[in-house]
Design a protein around this motif. Sequence first.
Motif, PDB file in Angstrom:
ATOM      1  N   HIS A 182     -14.180  24.359 -60.758  1.00 38.99           N
ATOM      2  CA  HIS A 182     -12.893  24.081 -60.115  1.00 38.99           C
ATOM      3  C   HIS A 182     -12.933  24.262 -58.599  1.00 38.99           C
ATOM      4  CE1 HIS A 182     -11.138  23.641 -64.043  1.00 38.99           C
ATOM      5  NE2 HIS A 182     -11.814  24.718 -64.397  1.00 38.99           N
ATOM      6  N   LEU A 183     -14.146  24.335 -58.053  1.00 37.39           N
ATOM      7  CA  LEU A 183     -14.319  24.498 -56.606  1.00 37.39           C
ATOM      8  C   LEU A 183     -15.115  23.311 -56.062  1.00 37.39           C
ATOM      9  CD1 LEU A 183     -15.217  28.304 -56.556  1.00 37.39           C
ATOM     10  CD2 LEU A 183     -12.966  27.244 -56.164  1.00 37.39           C
ATOM     11  N   PRO A 184     -14.440  22.207 -55.780  1.00 35.72           N
ATOM     12  CA  PRO A 184     -15.150  20.991 -55.381  1.00 35.72           C
ATOM     13  C   PRO A 184     -15.891  21.095 -54.049  1.00 35.72           C
ATOM     14  CG  PRO A 184     -12.784  20.714 -55.082  1.00 35.72           C
ATOM     15  CD  PRO A 184     -12.994  22.017 -55.815  1.00 35.72           C
ATOM     16  N   LEU A 185     -15.534  22.039 -53.198  1.00 38.09           N
ATOM     17  CA  LEU A 185     -16.189  22.157 -51.897  1.00 38.09           C
ATOM     18  C   LEU A 185     -17.341  23.165 -51.896  1.00 38.09           C
ATOM     19  CD1 LEU A 185     -13.015  21.989 -49.606  1.00 38.09           C
ATOM     20  CD2 LEU A 185     -14.506  20.127 -50.396  1.00 38.09           C
ATOM     21  N   LEU A 186     -17.613  23.758 -53.052  1.00 41.08           N
ATOM     22  CA  LEU A 186     -18.745  24.678 -53.167  1.00 41.08           C
ATOM     23  C   LEU A 186     -19.976  23.878 -53.564  1.00 41.08           C
ATOM     24  CD1 LEU A 186     -19.817  27.607 -53.185  1.00 41.08           C
ATOM     25  CD2 LEU A 186     -19.246  27.672 -55.623  1.00 41.08           C
ATOM     26  N   GLU A 187     -20.968  23.898 -52.693  1.00 39.63           N
ATOM     27  CA  GLU A 187     -22.198  23.148 -52.958  1.00 39.63           C
ATOM     28  C   GLU A 187     -22.931  23.745 -54.149  1.00 39.63           C
ATOM     29  OE1 GLU A 187     -24.512  23.138 -49.383  1.00 39.63           O
ATOM     30  OE2 GLU A 187     -22.772  22.638 -48.168  1.00 39.63           O
ATOM     31  N   ALA A 188     -23.515  22.871 -54.973  1.00 39.58           N
ATOM     32  CA  ALA A 188     -24.287  23.313 -56.134  1.00 39.58           C
ATOM     33  C   ALA A 188     -25.395  24.244 -55.687  1.00 39.58           C
ATOM     34  CB  ALA A 188     -24.859  22.109 -56.868  1.00 39.58           C
ATOM     35  N   GLY A 189     -25.565  25.334 -56.401  1.00 38.49           N
ATOM     36  CA  GLY A 189     -26.618  26.289 -56.086  1.00 38.49           C
ATOM     37  C   GLY A 189     -26.282  27.276 -54.985  1.00 38.49           C
ATOM     38  N   ARG A 190     -25.172  27.057 -54.279  1.00 40.92           N
ATOM     39  CA  ARG A 190     -24.774  27.976 -53.202  1.00 40.92           C
ATOM     40  C   ARG A 190     -24.193  29.253 -53.797  1.00 40.92           C
ATOM     41  NH1 ARG A 190     -19.758  27.147 -49.287  1.00 40.92           N
ATOM     42  NH2 ARG A 190     -19.864  29.155 -48.275  1.00 40.92           N
ATOM     43  N   GLU A 191     -24.507  30.370 -53.172  1.00 45.31           N
ATOM     44  CA  GLU A 191     -23.964  31.651 -53.606  1.00 45.31           C
ATOM     45  C   GLU A 191     -22.442  31.634 -53.490  1.00 45.31           C
ATOM     46  OE1 GLU A 191     -24.038  36.383 -52.401  1.00 45.31           O
ATOM     47  OE2 GLU A 191     -25.298  34.983 -51.305  1.00 45.31           O
ATOM     48  N   LEU A 192     -21.787  32.312 -54.424  1.00 43.88           N
ATOM     49  CA  LEU A 192     -20.335  32.441 -54.393  1.00 43.88           C
ATOM     50  C   LEU A 192     -20.006  33.911 -54.170  1.00 43.88           C
ATOM     51  CD1 LEU A 192     -17.536  31.221 -54.679  1.00 43.88           C
ATOM     52  CD2 LEU A 192     -17.762  31.449 -57.163  1.00 43.88           C
ATOM     53  N   PRO A 193     -19.836  34.306 -52.898  1.00 40.62           N
ATOM     54  CA  PRO A 193     -19.543  35.713 -52.606  1.00 40.62           C
ATOM     55  C   PRO A 193     -18.212  36.153 -53.213  1.00 40.62           C
ATOM     56  CG  PRO A 193     -20.107  34.511 -50.602  1.00 40.62           C
ATOM     57  CD  PRO A 193     -19.922  33.503 -51.693  1.00 40.62           C
ATOM     58  N   SER A 194     -18.129  37.413 -53.533  1.00 42.47           N
ATOM     59  CA  SER A 194     -16.931  37.980 -54.138  1.00 42.47           C
ATOM     60  C   SER A 194     -15.699  37.828 -53.247  1.00 42.47           C
ATOM     61  CB  SER A 194     -17.176  39.457 -54.438  1.00 42.47           C
ATOM     62  OG  SER A 194     -16.097  40.019 -55.098  1.00 42.47           O
ATOM     63  N   ASP A 195     -15.928  37.765 -51.918  1.00 43.22           N
ATOM     64  CA  ASP A 195     -14.799  37.682 -50.983  1.00 43.22           C
ATOM     65  C   ASP A 195     -14.571  36.270 -50.435  1.00 43.22           C
ATOM     66  OD1 ASP A 195     -17.056  37.534 -49.407  1.00 43.22           O
ATOM     67  OD2 ASP A 195     -16.351  38.979 -47.921  1.00 43.22           O
ATOM     68  N   ALA A 196     -15.198  35.271 -51.045  1.00 38.99           N
ATOM     69  CA  ALA A 196     -15.019  33.885 -50.582  1.00 38.99           C
ATOM     70  C   ALA A 196     -13.595  33.417 -50.854  1.00 38.99           C
ATOM     71  CB  ALA A 196     -16.016  32.965 -51.293  1.00 38.99           C
ATOM     72  N   SER A 197     -13.046  32.659 -49.939  1.00 40.22           N
ATOM     73  CA  SER A 197     -11.713  32.097 -50.123  1.00 40.22           C
ATOM     74  C   SER A 197     -11.789  30.925 -51.099  1.00 40.22           C
ATOM     75  CB  SER A 197     -11.159  31.597 -48.786  1.00 40.22           C
ATOM     76  OG  SER A 197     -10.008  30.804 -49.011  1.00 40.22           O
ATOM     77  N   LEU A 198     -11.110  31.071 -52.235  1.00 40.17           N
ATOM     78  CA  LEU A 198     -11.115  29.997 -53.227  1.00 40.17           C
ATOM     79  C   LEU A 198     -10.387  28.763 -52.692  1.00 40.17           C
ATOM     80  CD1 LEU A 198     -10.566  32.023 -56.527  1.00 40.17           C
ATOM     81  CD2 LEU A 198     -12.707  31.201 -55.503  1.00 40.17           C
ATOM     82  N   ALA A 199      -9.351  28.965 -51.890  1.00 40.80           N
ATOM     83  CA  ALA A 199      -8.635  27.835 -51.300  1.00 40.80           C
ATOM     84  C   ALA A 199      -9.544  27.048 -50.359  1.00 40.80           C
ATOM     85  CB  ALA A 199      -7.386  28.315 -50.569  1.00 40.80           C
ATOM     86  N   ALA A 200     -10.331  27.753 -49.578  1.00 37.18           N
ATOM     87  CA  ALA A 200     -11.248  27.084 -48.651  1.00 37.18           C
ATOM     88  C   ALA A 200     -12.336  26.317 -49.395  1.00 37.18           C
ATOM     89  CB  ALA A 200     -11.882  28.099 -47.710  1.00 37.18           C
ATOM     90  N   LEU A 201     -12.586  26.702 -50.645  1.00 39.65           N
ATOM     91  CA  LEU A 201     -13.586  26.014 -51.455  1.00 39.65           C
ATOM     92  C   LEU A 201     -12.967  24.924 -52.322  1.00 39.65           C
ATOM     93  CD1 LEU A 201     -15.761  29.085 -52.425  1.00 39.65           C
ATOM     94  CD2 LEU A 201     -16.335  27.253 -50.811  1.00 39.65           C
ATOM     95  N   GLY A 202     -11.676  24.636 -52.088  1.00 39.50           N
ATOM     96  CA  GLY A 202     -11.033  23.501 -52.726  1.00 39.50           C
ATOM     97  C   GLY A 202     -10.115  23.814 -53.884  1.00 39.50           C
TER      98      GLY A 202
END
Length: 85
Positions: A16-36
């Motif tokens: 559900h995060l279209p702006l998160l590149e495949a294989g990229r780390e997803l930090p615990s503090d990443a903004s979900l809104a910024a990731l789409g």
Amino acid sequence: MQTTWTPRFDEVLREHLPLLEAGRELPSDASLAALGLDSLSTVHLLIGLEDALGVTIPDALLTAENFATPGALRTALTPLMDDPS
């Protein structure tokens, strides 16, 4: 007690995060809104997490703060998870 998180949580979240590149780390503090993550994808994420984790997420947890970051979402869902012992 600390819940051991299933990899399925991250899989569902990433779906559900279209702006998160495949294989990229997803930090615990990443903004979900910024990731789409928008309002419609939040609804789909909610349903996906309930199905994948076998929980029902109560309305009281449906806040912008709880869906702001992966860490906040894990923290909100921790009390709903079954005790692994």
